[in-house]
Design an enzyme around this catalytic site. Structure first.
Site, PDB file in Angstrom:
ATOM      1  N   ASP A 153      40.584  39.258  47.643  1.00 52.19           N
ATOM      2  CA  ASP A 153      39.934  38.383  48.627  1.00 52.19           C
ATOM      3  C   ASP A 153      38.422  38.573  48.609  1.00 52.19           C
ATOM      4  O   ASP A 153      37.659  37.603  48.638  1.00 52.19           O
ATOM      5  CB  ASP A 153      40.450  38.675  50.040  1.00 52.19           C
ATOM      6  CG  ASP A 153      41.918  38.395  50.222  1.00 52.19           C
ATOM      7  OD1 ASP A 153      42.474  37.557  49.477  1.00 52.19           O
ATOM      8  OD2 ASP A 153      42.525  39.002  51.126  1.00 52.19           O
ATOM      9  N   ASP A 190      47.549  42.640  51.984  1.00 49.48           N
ATOM     10  CA  ASP A 190      46.210  42.834  52.546  1.00 49.48           C
ATOM     11  C   ASP A 190      46.181  44.202  53.207  1.00 49.48           C
ATOM     12  O   ASP A 190      47.184  44.642  53.784  1.00 49.48           O
ATOM     13  CB  ASP A 190      45.891  41.743  53.568  1.00 49.48           C
ATOM     14  CG  ASP A 190      45.602  40.397  52.918  1.00 49.48           C
ATOM     15  OD1 ASP A 190      45.203  40.373  51.745  1.00 49.48           O
ATOM     16  OD2 ASP A 190      45.768  39.367  53.595  1.00 49.48           O
TER      17      ASP A 190
END
Length: 162
Positions: free
Chosen positions: A137, A119
């Site tokens: 995401d 991330d």
């Protein structure tokens, strides 16, 4: 292959490629782990966060069994979603499912290769800080929103009567 199916397959592939390319570039090109975070705008920065769970850091896994269970789900769910996408006559459903499929496979690759999802996007305004996420995401969230939108619109997801 029908144009709608081709559209879905291409969209899923584009999401997967954008997700993996951005992560590889940040890890090995920009060397985010070694160089540290960098500011893009006053409210957006790229930071490195290893997510060993699922969305929002839920269900963090610290064992190999947990990791490989999430890897399995990351590759089995797209198979089921792909069957749904393949059968759907609705463009919004196909696009939404393609976004979810591409994102799930992208995060699954991360889990299999790195043991965690990469991330990196951090959005913040003043003292407010959003969770750190990636392209996969974002695609999953947009895909789920599309499916929810479709489920609430009149006749959503149902073929017209002949």
């Amino acid at each position: 292959m029908t144009p709608l199916r081709r559209f879905g397959a291409v969209l899923a592939l584009v999401v997967l490629l954008l997700d993996q390319a951005s992560k590889l570039w940040l890890l090995f090109g920009a060397r985010l782990a070694e160089e540290g975070p960098f500011q893009i705008t006053s409210f957006l920065e790229f930071v490195l966060a290893w997510n060993r769970g699922i969305s929002y850091g839920l269900f963090q896994q610290s064992t190999d069994i947990g990791r490989w269970a999430l890897v399995a789900v990351s590759f089995l769910a797209p198979i089921w979603l792909g069957r749904w996408m393949w059968r759907s006559p609705d463009r919004l459903t196909v696009a939404s499912l393609a976004l979810i499929i591409g994102g799930a496979i992208g995060n699954g690759i991360d889990r299999a290769v790195f043991g965690a999802v990469v991330d990196f996007v951090h959005v913040h305004f003043g003292s407010f800080s959003w969770y750190i996420f990636n392209i996969a995401d974002a695609a999953i969230v947009v895909g789920v929103a599309g499916l929810l939108y479709e489920s609430f619109r009149p006749g959503g997801g149902k073929p017209a009567a002949e």
